[in-house]
Design a protein around this motif. Structure first.
Motif, PDB file in Angstrom:
ATOM      1  N   UNK A 239       0.782  -1.161   0.066  1.00 16.99           N
ATOM      2  CA  UNK A 239      -0.166   0.034   0.160  1.00 16.99           C
ATOM      3  C   UNK A 239       0.852   1.435   0.069  1.00 16.99           C
TER       4      UNK A 239
ATOM      5  N   UNK B 144       1.029   4.169  -3.145  1.00 16.26           N
ATOM      6  CA  UNK B 144       0.667   5.508  -3.387  1.00 16.26           C
ATOM      7  C   UNK B 144       1.953   6.211  -3.775  1.00 16.26           C
TER       8      UNK B 144
ATOM      9  N   UNK C  30      -8.333   6.791  -7.010  1.00 13.93           N
ATOM     10  CA  UNK C  30      -7.303   7.736  -6.423  1.00 13.93           C
ATOM     11  C   UNK C  30      -6.545   8.587  -7.727  1.00 13.93           C
TER      12      UNK C  30
ATOM     13  N   UNK D 224     -14.176  -4.345   0.116  1.00  9.84           N
ATOM     14  CA  UNK D 224     -14.172  -4.404   1.612  1.00  9.84           C
ATOM     15  C   UNK D 224     -14.396  -2.914   2.029  1.00  9.84           C
ATOM     16  N   UNK D 225     -15.191  -2.454   2.762  1.00 12.91           N
ATOM     17  CA  UNK D 225     -15.384  -1.226   3.098  1.00 12.91           C
ATOM     18  C   UNK D 225     -14.547  -0.681   4.184  1.00 12.91           C
ATOM     19  N   UNK D 226     -14.197   0.526   4.211  1.00  9.99           N
ATOM     20  CA  UNK D 226     -13.288   0.991   5.523  1.00  9.99           C
ATOM     21  C   UNK D 226     -14.284   1.234   6.759  1.00  9.99           C
TER      22      UNK D 226
ATOM     23  N   UNK E 188     -17.488  -0.108   7.541  1.00  3.99           N
ATOM     24  CA  UNK E 188     -18.557  -1.306   8.175  1.00  3.99           C
ATOM     25  C   UNK E 188     -17.716  -2.557   8.297  1.00  3.99           C
ATOM     26  N   UNK E 189     -17.838  -3.119   9.472  1.00  2.48           N
ATOM     27  CA  UNK E 189     -17.095  -4.348   9.528  1.00  2.48           C
ATOM     28  C   UNK E 189     -17.867  -5.329   9.766  1.00  2.48           C
ATOM     29  N   UNK E 190     -17.165  -6.628   9.295  1.00  2.00           N
ATOM     30  CA  UNK E 190     -17.663  -7.952   9.652  1.00  2.00           C
ATOM     31  C   UNK E 190     -18.969  -8.252   8.847  1.00  2.00           C
TER      32      UNK E 190
ATOM     33  N   UNK F 119      -5.127  -3.100   4.068  1.00  2.00           N
ATOM     34  CA  UNK F 119      -5.542  -2.685   5.150  1.00  2.00           C
ATOM     35  C   UNK F 119      -7.092  -2.767   5.073  1.00  2.00           C
ATOM     36  N   UNK F 120      -7.727  -2.958   3.865  1.00  2.00           N
ATOM     37  CA  UNK F 120      -9.197  -2.716   3.974  1.00  2.00           C
ATOM     38  C   UNK F 120      -9.586  -4.238   4.170  1.00  2.00           C
ATOM     39  N   UNK F 121      -8.880  -5.309   3.603  1.00  2.00           N
ATOM     40  CA  UNK F 121      -9.241  -6.531   4.080  1.00  2.00           C
ATOM     41  C   UNK F 121      -9.121  -7.008   5.417  1.00  2.00           C
TER      42      UNK F 121
ATOM     43  N   UNK G 108      -9.143  -4.921   7.899  1.00  2.00           N
ATOM     44  CA  UNK G 108     -10.259  -4.421   8.785  1.00  2.00           C
ATOM     45  C   UNK G 108     -11.393  -5.262   8.717  1.00  2.00           C
ATOM     46  N   UNK G 109     -11.678  -5.758   7.582  1.00  2.00           N
ATOM     47  CA  UNK G 109     -12.835  -6.373   7.145  1.00  2.00           C
ATOM     48  C   UNK G 109     -12.838  -7.659   8.338  1.00  2.00           C
TER      49      UNK G 109
ATOM     50  N   UNK H 281      -3.937   4.220   2.703  1.00  2.00           N
ATOM     51  CA  UNK H 281      -5.268   3.494   2.082  1.00  2.00           C
ATOM     52  C   UNK H 281      -5.877   4.355   0.968  1.00  2.00           C
TER      53      UNK H 281
END
Lengths: 329, 308
Positions: free
Chosen positions: A188, A192, A221, A260-262, A264-266, B214-216, B218-219, B257
């Motif tokens: 990552x 960038x 981006x 996978x969103x930053x 919402x989790x799980x 980092x997205x994965x 965190x999920x 990110x």
């Protein structure tokens, strides 16, 4: 209105499989302007890389048929001979490959690989070439350019190798650079840096960039315009703002939903049913995405779907976007 | 209950030089890392390549020899065992590898790939083995008929699922997933991640999830450890790491990110510039004179940061 650098009209690239030709890129049309980043997105097998290689004419010509027009500064690259093409490759159009370790020659020093391009396309003296190469290495942010000049690719880290790839691509100041998944193999933080580097080089040289990627976050981006490809066809074209704020085609919407969103989790991630069809057994008459959204009725799709303009510069294929909803919502 | 406890783990490689190949220095791939995994939780290790995260995973399974430290699994200290004595424990700890294209033997049929752990540890008849393989193929959502196919006949996501089925056959307690989705497309990635979560519920698995996305992370993860140059620089539950990063390196990582909203692009670039500047300035405060991160200090019940 200004003239585009590259204008692709109905480009069809077909591969020969068992004596028959199957199109992997199917009537694709778009253009790239100066100082613009156009992103091509889609899953693997959607024809993104086949498109990139067609523009550079790097396919095996005995097993590939390229039809349509690839107009680069008013000249049609499809009609070019191999010799004429060699003048274009590297000088007019540069390419950055995905995996720098396999794309670079392990037996040549970094300096020699960059100079190869200059030797072929320019009349610079040996001394001048060396200076230009070191200047290029500095431009792409390599910390010790004179030392790196004599190093081999395996002595460099992944990010540094990708910088070397970029410096090869921009060595002769091309007006168009094709970047085929330039950051997929990178971390990552390095990703960038590489993206910022591409943007800063673009600022200086005003070149057009075609960015090929499956990573929508990279697209968000840097890109100015987005082309979404599915099964060889363009299914949606629009500006970044249009696509991210108002995605219309079911494929675009599904892709965006599966990141996978930053926040919402799980929660369960969205999965697109089925797979990208293989080019051999694909129904080309109906909407190619329809087998993956079977809950949408057949009447919602068009017969041999076409691109429809929904807003200025925003095109969507097939009418099914009007009726689309996610399963279970 | 603590399933795996890693205590001051060190993996050093000697650098030899000179006429007699004497050891001149060490590369400290992992340099004093300690953390705990509770049963049923998912622990994420993040960091750049070369930060030592995969080395930890391999050291747990003794695929790499460690220099010092303790690895306590289920109350037993694995570090004292030899490679051979580890055998019974390899049933309980399984690994999923990064690249589904190179981690499956291209000359073996799927049935043989999945049955390999069974053949090593259990004596099953041919019929029992077949039934077992079909059962796991079904679990990972592949057609049981595909057991007689070869890996090249499958797509990337399907191959990764074969790798997962192979890891499941011995009913392990801990699965070390070393970048299981980084070689896959977004849509396939979503499929594999969902699937790993389902399996966790069904088999009460504990995951050590190694990754750089980092997205994965965190999920998937309850708890996250951030690694930099062989050291943990910050550890905490997901919210703490993402919403309230304390260490300067974590801040830089979070800032990297990608921003999904193109409207906020300029803002994000500004933020990154600011953090990069801060990183330059504050670097000596967070790392000692050898560039080594300090030991972790607790700042709350769950949150630990490497500060002087």
């Amino acid at each position: 209105m200004e003239k585009p650098i590259l204008q692709i009209e109905n480009l069809t690239t077909s591969f020969k499989i068992k004596e028959k030709y199957y199109p992997a890129v199917d009537h694709v049309s778009f253009s790239v302007f100066e100082n613009e980043i156009v992103a091509v997105v889609g899953e693997s097998g959607c024809g993104k890389s086949a498109l990139a290689l067609s523009i550079m004419r790097l396919h095996n010509h005995q097993r590939t048929k390229i039809e349509g027009e690839i107009k680069y500064k008013e000249r049609d690259l499809v009609d070019f001979s191999e010799r004429q093409m060699n003048q274009v490759r590297g000088k007019e159009i540069g390419i950055i490959f995905q995996e720098p370790l396999t794309a670079l020659n392990p037996l040549m020093t970094v300096g020699d690989q960059i100079e190869e391009n200059l030797t072929f396309h320019t009349k610079l003296s040996k001394e001048k070439r060396r200076l230009r190469t070191i200047e290029l290495l500095t431009q792409v942010g390599i910390p010790y350019p004179t030392r790196t000049y004599d190093q081999f690719p395996h002595e460099l880290s992944g990010g540094m190798r990708q910088r070397v790839m970029i410096s090869i691509a921009i060595a002769c100041n091309p007006s168009l650079v094709i970047a085929d998944e330039p950051t997929t193999a990178l971390d990552v933080t390095i990703q960038v840096q590489i993206l910022e580097l591409l943007k800063s080089i673009q600022k200086d040289t005003k070149m057009g960039i075609i960015l090929i990627t499956h990573d929508l976050s990279v697209v968000a981006e840097v890109a100015d315009r987005i082309i979404v490809m599915y099964a060889g066809q363009v299914v949606e074209i629009g500006t970044v703002k249009q696509i991210f704020a108002n995605p219309l085609h079911p494929y675009t919407r599904s892709l965006l939903k599966s990141i996978p969103s930053q926040v919402t989790n799980k929660k369960r991630l969205h999965v697109i049913d089925g797979m990208v069809p293989s080019i051999v057994n694909m129904n080309r008459e109906r909407c190619r995405f329809s087998p993956r959204i079977p809950w949408i009725s057949r009447n919602a799709h068009e017969e041999s779907p076409d691109l429809h303009e929904v807003a200025p510069e925003h095109l969507v294929r097939c009418t099914c976007y009007k009726h689309f909803y996610f399963k279970g919502s | 209950m603590v399933l795996l406890k890693i205590d001051d783990l060190k993996v050093h490689y000697p650098i030899r030089g000179g006429v007699f190949k004497t050891i001149s220095d060490y590369i400290r791939a992992v340099d004093g890392v300690s953390f705990e995994l509770k049963e049923g939780e998912t622990y994420g290790l993040v960091g750049e390549s070369g930060s030592g995260k995969s080395t930890i995973g391999k050291a747990i399974l003794k695929l790499i020899n460690m220099t010092s430290g303790r690895i306590v699994f289920n109350g037993q200290d694995l570090s004292k065992f030899s490679f051979g004595q580890m055998k019974p424990f390899r049933q309980d700890i399984q690994m999923i590898f990064q690249d589904p294209y190179s981690s499956l033997n291209p000359r073996k049929r799927v049935a043989d790939i999945i049955a390999e752990p069974l053949r090593n540890y259990q004596c099953l008849t041919v019929g029992e083995e077949k039934k077992c393989v079909q059962n796991y193929l079904d679990k990972v959502g592949l057609n049981p008929d595909s057991m007689y196919k070869y890996p090249h006949e499958f797509s990337g996501g399907q191959r990764q699922r074969i790798g997962i089925a192979r890891a499941l056959t011995l009913k392990p307690k801990l699965i070390i997933a070393d970048e299981p989705v980084s070689a896959l497309d977004v849509s396939v990635q979503a499929q594999v991640l969902n699937f790993l979560q389902d399996l966790q519920k069904e088999f009460k698995l504990t995951y050590l999830f190694i990754g750089h996305d980092l997205g994965v992370i965190r999920h998937m993860c309850d708890k996250i450890g951030v690694m930099y140059r062989g050291r943990l620089v910050e550890e905490g539950i997901s919210e703490e790491i993402y919403e309230n990063p304390q260490h300067i390196y974590t801040k830089r990582l979070i800032a990297a990110i990608p921003e999904l909203n193109p409207e906020r692009r300029a803002q994000k670039t500004e933020l990154r510039k600011k953090i990069a500047k801060e990183y330059e300035q504050l670097y000596p405060e967070y790392f000692d004179e050898h560039g080594r991160a300090y030991d972790l200090k607790s700042i709350s019940n769950t949150h630990r940061v490497a500060m002087p």
